[in-house]
Design a protein around this motif. Structure first.
Motif, short mmCIF file in Angstrom:
data_model
loop_
_atom_site.label_atom_id
_atom_site.label_comp_id
_atom_site.label_asym_id
_atom_site.label_seq_id
_atom_site.Cartn_x
_atom_site.Cartn_y
_atom_site.Cartn_z
N ALA A 84 0.83 -1.21 0.00
CA ALA A 84 0.00 0.00 0.00
C ALA A 84 0.86 1.26 0.00
CB ALA A 84 -0.93 0.00 1.21
N GLU A 85 1.93 1.25 0.81
CA GLU A 85 2.79 2.42 0.89
C GLU A 85 3.61 2.57 -0.39
OE1 GLU A 85 5.59 4.62 4.25
OE2 GLU A 85 4.91 2.56 4.55
N LEU A 86 4.03 1.43 -0.98
CA LEU A 86 4.75 1.48 -2.24
C LEU A 86 3.90 2.12 -3.33
CD1 LEU A 86 7.09 0.73 -4.12
CD2 LEU A 86 6.08 -1.56 -4.34
N GLU A 87 2.64 1.72 -3.40
CA GLU A 87 1.74 2.29 -4.41
C GLU A 87 1.58 3.79 -4.20
OE1 GLU A 87 -2.83 1.86 -6.17
OE2 GLU A 87 -2.11 0.46 -4.65
N LEU A 88 1.46 4.18 -2.93
CA LEU A 88 1.29 5.61 -2.63
C LEU A 88 2.50 6.41 -3.11
CD1 LEU A 88 0.02 7.07 0.74
CD2 LEU A 88 2.00 8.05 -0.40
N LEU A 107 4.87 5.56 -5.44
CA LEU A 107 5.01 5.54 -6.90
C LEU A 107 3.97 6.45 -7.58
CD1 LEU A 107 5.69 1.73 -7.56
CD2 LEU A 107 7.34 3.59 -7.30
N ARG A 108 2.78 6.49 -7.00
CA ARG A 108 1.72 7.33 -7.57
C ARG A 108 2.00 8.81 -7.30
NH1 ARG A 108 -3.15 5.91 -9.10
NH2 ARG A 108 -3.07 3.95 -7.95
N ASP A 109 2.38 9.13 -6.06
CA ASP A 109 2.60 10.53 -5.70
C ASP A 109 3.76 11.12 -6.50
OD1 ASP A 109 1.90 12.73 -3.63
OD2 ASP A 109 4.08 12.59 -3.51
N ALA A 110 4.82 10.35 -6.70
CA ALA A 110 5.97 10.85 -7.43
C ALA A 110 5.75 10.85 -8.94
CB ALA A 110 7.21 10.02 -7.09
N GLY A 111 4.75 10.11 -9.40
CA GLY A 111 4.54 10.00 -10.84
C GLY A 111 5.67 9.25 -11.52
N VAL A 112 6.12 8.16 -10.89
CA VAL A 112 7.27 7.40 -11.40
C VAL A 112 6.98 6.86 -12.79
CG1 VAL A 112 8.58 5.26 -11.05
CG2 VAL A 112 8.19 6.83 -9.13
N LYS A 113 7.94 7.07 -13.69
CA LYS A 113 7.79 6.67 -15.09
C LYS A 113 8.50 5.34 -15.40
CE LYS A 113 8.27 8.68 -19.74
NZ LYS A 113 8.70 9.89 -20.50
N MET A 114 9.59 5.08 -14.68
CA MET A 114 10.35 3.85 -14.87
C MET A 114 10.79 3.36 -13.50
SD MET A 114 13.97 3.27 -16.94
CE MET A 114 13.29 3.54 -18.59
N LEU A 117 1.45 -3.97 -9.11
CA LEU A 117 0.87 -2.63 -8.95
C LEU A 117 0.77 -1.87 -10.27
CD1 LEU A 117 2.76 -1.41 -5.73
CD2 LEU A 117 0.37 -2.15 -5.88
N GLN A 118 1.54 -2.29 -11.25
CA GLN A 118 1.66 -1.53 -12.50
C GLN A 118 0.33 -1.21 -13.17
OE1 GLN A 118 4.60 -3.19 -15.14
NE2 GLN A 118 4.89 -1.25 -16.24
N PRO A 119 -0.65 -2.14 -13.20
CA PRO A 119 -1.93 -1.80 -13.83
C PRO A 119 -2.65 -0.63 -13.18
CG PRO A 119 -1.72 -4.18 -13.59
CD PRO A 119 -0.60 -3.57 -12.80
N ARG A 120 -2.33 -0.36 -11.89
CA ARG A 120 -2.99 0.73 -11.18
C ARG A 120 -2.17 2.03 -11.22
NH1 ARG A 120 -3.74 -3.48 -7.22
NH2 ARG A 120 -2.56 -2.37 -5.62
N THR A 141 9.73 9.95 3.19
CA THR A 141 9.92 9.60 4.59
C THR A 141 8.65 9.93 5.36
OG1 THR A 141 11.17 10.11 6.60
CG2 THR A 141 11.01 11.86 4.96
N SER A 142 8.24 9.01 6.19
CA SER A 142 7.07 9.26 7.04
C SER A 142 7.50 9.50 8.47
CB SER A 142 6.11 8.07 6.98
OG SER A 142 6.76 6.89 7.39
N GLY A 143 8.80 9.26 8.75
CA GLY A 143 9.24 9.38 10.14
C GLY A 143 8.47 8.39 11.00
N THR A 144 8.15 8.80 12.21
CA THR A 144 7.43 7.92 13.12
C THR A 144 5.94 8.23 13.15
OG1 THR A 144 7.97 9.43 14.94
CG2 THR A 144 9.44 7.57 14.58
N THR A 145 5.52 9.22 12.37
CA THR A 145 4.09 9.54 12.30
C THR A 145 3.74 9.96 10.89
OG1 THR A 145 4.48 11.86 12.88
CG2 THR A 145 4.01 10.35 14.70
N GLY A 146 2.50 9.85 10.54
CA GLY A 146 2.01 10.38 9.27
C GLY A 146 2.34 9.53 8.07
N GLU A 147 1.74 9.90 6.92
CA GLU A 147 1.97 9.19 5.68
C GLU A 147 3.22 9.74 5.00
OE1 GLU A 147 -0.76 11.65 2.48
OE2 GLU A 147 -1.67 9.99 3.58
N PRO A 148 3.79 8.98 4.04
CA PRO A 148 5.04 9.41 3.41
C PRO A 148 4.94 10.78 2.74
CG PRO A 148 4.56 7.13 2.88
CD PRO A 148 3.35 7.66 3.57
N LYS A 149 6.02 11.53 2.86
CA LYS A 149 6.12 12.83 2.19
C LYS A 149 7.47 12.88 1.49
CE LYS A 149 7.40 14.75 6.68
NZ LYS A 149 6.99 15.64 7.78
N GLY A 150 7.50 13.45 0.29
CA GLY A 150 8.69 13.43 -0.54
C GLY A 150 9.63 14.59 -0.24
#
Length: 650
Positions: A104-108, A110-117, A132-135, A187-196
């Motif tokens: 779930a975190e990996l998808e978040l 890759l989606r947030d960064a707009g990873v192309k490769m 995850l690629q189809p999503r 990095t999400s640190g010890t709280t919160g969802e990942p932030k770039g």
């Protein structure tokens, strides 16, 4: 005449120009060393850059939004760094992801960064991304860093490269400026969802150029790297090694660390305190098997090591004792670490004072430092010179960086390593960076006017219902000096007293419990109220079939369910509860009344990254732990039958 490096790929070219190594980037596998020479790294990274460019990856307008994003999900290996260097030279942004991240975190990310490769390290990680690629509509191409049947490997990108392709890469490389983004680290640190966290070439290079003066080994030295390259510290120090002419060998993990140390024979490596603790526990266990004079000398050396101090300089009598201890005992410690280790750099969490003293007494300098992903990363670090090092601190602030302590104790930082902000999150950027100062979220102070001390995370501080503030980390660090405590989290926000969730060191506890049931008397030691430090129980295997034996006496074929039930039973045994009452009661008087642990609950399994309670750098996720163990916490405040008090009768 060559200019000072200003971009990350300049650092590799500087090594190749000044003191080329037969191994710039190496790896350990089955006790063998392989690697790439300095010239090979330069050539292959340029060819890979051309291959990426031909596949449609580029920096385009060299703005954070336009630069193509390339993800890497892999354990450490030389190819990881080759990919990093290749992306840098065409203006693409590398987005590293921890291999053990949840789907779930990996998808978040890759989606947030707009990873192309994306690049995966092995078959399992390849499948993880492929599922995850189809999503992920932006993710167009997927490669591997090792051979995987049915998948395209990274080196397929090297074929068909022409001189025209190289010229195109050269033109882009020449246009890269220090203020262009090199990476986004989530990095999400010890709280919160990942932030770039966005980091430029200049951010990381400034850290390298400053910290190179503190690197205690030079060209021709060897380093072993096993902390994840996804973490900014291990990545920065790789470039520090490269610039300093140190050959760096990558281990895939810590499973075969002892063999890797013997194979590489490093002069330096970085670690987290928990791994140092495990090394010490193994040394201690081996010492327990000694007999007669050898046993006496071993524990005498430990006693001498625990008295080690940097200031004031030791007297003649102690120096003679230390010399003998090093010759007779501590030399074997160095041999266990490969025989050539001079320096260990520790970060991510506080290292126990006794470990700092013991390893330094053994002739292995342990340097604690401090920093954040947002500072690329080093803010302060202890130096190899005794006058620039203090146990219990994270050292002096590095050159070029400013630190001030806010009125509420928060550490604020300003300098060339500070991030330009969080990717697509101007709100978080504005919250963290104000008037040019990064608010770290850590609380600390200076001692002797120059050595930075950390107190706690600002968000970890809590107030009891009586209105008193408690900093949990110093209490937790002190309690974990007991070898019987593996993990601990202090709680008590808006409660009438302070309590704790405690994860026992089960191997040690099981051995202790067996001997208690067998009627074996305690031996002399140092960390428990009765004088026992746990050493005598650290290495004795289970023998025989004992009624009520601890879980390690369960047959090796026991199912996970059986083992879980056995651990559940163990932490409820009256003898075990009394043991932990004594341990906590011993350390409590070192804190004020409001900070002292009044009740605790023993948990039947360790916290882990996989189960979600720890970050990839092994820091506890306090919010998650509090949510998962909410029932246990509530019981401590409502029932004396479930949670034992550290002060019976009060």
């Amino acid at each position: 005449m060559h200019t000072t490096p200003s971009r990350l790929f300049d650092l590799a070219e500087a090594q190749n120009r000044r003191f080329p190594q037969t191994v710039m980037l190496g790896s350990t596998c089955a006790g063998k060393q392989t690697g790439y020479a300095s010239g090979e790294v330069i050539l292959i990274s340029r060819e890979l850059a051309a291959g990426l460019l031909k596949s449609g990856i580029s920096g385009r307008r060299l703005t954070p939004e336009s630069q193509d994003k390339v993800a890497v999900l892999s354990w450490n290996c030389p190819e990881w760094v080759l990919l990093d260097l290749a992306c840098q030279q065409i203006g693409a942004i590398l987005v590293p992801v921890y291999p053990n991240i949840s789907e779930a975190e990996l998808e978040l990310v890759l989606r947030d960064a707009g990873v192309k490769m994306a690049f995966a390290g092995n078959a399992d990680l390849y499948e993880k991304i492929k599922n995850l690629q189809p999503r992920l509509p932006a993710l167009e191409q997927l490669f591997t860093l090792s051979a995987v049947p049915g998948a395209a490997a990274w080196d397929t990108l090297l074929s068909g490269i022409t001189e025209a392709d190289h010229r195109r890469v050269g033109e882009i490389r020449d246009s890269i400026r220090p203020d262009h983004l090199a990476t986004i680290i989530y990095t999400s640190g010890t709280t919160g969802e990942p932030k770039g966290v966005m980091l430029t070439h200049g951010n990381i290079v400034s850290n390298v150029l400053t910290c190179i003066h503190y690197l205690p080994c030079g060209p021709g030295s060897r380093a072993l790297s096993f902390l994840p390259l996804n973490h900014v510290f291990e990545r920065m120090i790789t470039y520090l090694y490269i610039y300093g002419g140190v050959s760096v060998y990558y281990a895939a993990g810590t499973e075969n660390l002892a063999e890797d140390l013997r194979t590489v024979r490093p002069h330096i490596f970085t670690t987290v305190p928990r791994l140092l603790e495990k090394v010490y526990e193994k040394i201690l266990a081996k010492g327990e098997t000694l007999k007669g004079l050898k046993r006496i000398l071993f524990f005498r050396a430990l006693a001498i090591g625990k008295r080690y101090a940097l200031q004031p300089p030791p007297g003649l009598s102690y120096r003679i004792q230390l010399y003998l201890a090093r010759r007779l005992v501590f030399s074997k410690w160095k041999a266990a670490l490969g025989g050539t280790v001079e320096v260990i750099v520790s970060g991510s969490a506080a290292c126990q004072l006794r470990l700092l003293k013991l390893f330094t007494a053994a002739g292995i300098t342990v340097l604690e430092g401090y920093g954040l992903t947002e500072t690329a990363p080093v803010i302060s670090v202890n130096r190899a010179e005794p006058e620039a090092r203090r146990f219990g601190t994270v050292g002096p602030v590095i050159d070029g960086v400013e630190v001030r302590i806010a009125e509420d104790g928060e550490i604020c930082c300003k300098g060339p390593g500070v991030t330009p902000g969080y990717y697509r999150r101007p709100d978080l950027t504005a919250e963290a960076i104000r008037d040019g100062w990064l608010y770290t979220g850590d609380v600390g102070s200076f001692t002797e006017g120059r050595f930075l001390q950390l107190t706690d995370r600002k968000k970890a501080l809590f107030k009891t219902s009586g209105g008193k503030y408690v900093a949990p980390q110093p209490v937790e660090n002190k309690m974990m000096e007991s070898p019987f405590i593996e993990q601990i989290m202090v709680v008590g926000a808006d409660r009438k007293f302070t309590a704790a969730l405690v994860v026992p060191a089960f191997t040690l506890l099981e051995a202790w419990y067996r001997q208690q049931r067998d009627g074996v008397p305690d031996e002399d030691g140092g960390d428990l109220p009765n004088g026992h430090d746990g050493a005598a129980y650290s290495s004795k295997p289970a023998t025989g079939d004992h009624t009520g034996a601890a879980p390690s006496a369960v047959a090796a074929t026991a199912t996970p369910g059986d083992m879980a039930a056995a651990l559940e039973d163990l932490v409820q045994q009256p003898e075990v509860l009394r043991l932990y009452e004594e341990i906590i009661a011993r350390y409590n008087p070192q804190f004020g009344p409001v900070e002292q642990i009044k009740k605790f609950t023993l948990l039947p399994r360790p916290w882990s990254v996989e189960s979600g309670e720890l970050t990839p750098t092994l820091k506890p996720k306090r919010k998650i732990i509090q949510e998962k163990f909410a029932a246990e916490i509530e019981e401590m405040y409502h029932s004396a039958n479930v949670a034992r008090t550290a002060f019976p009768g009060r």
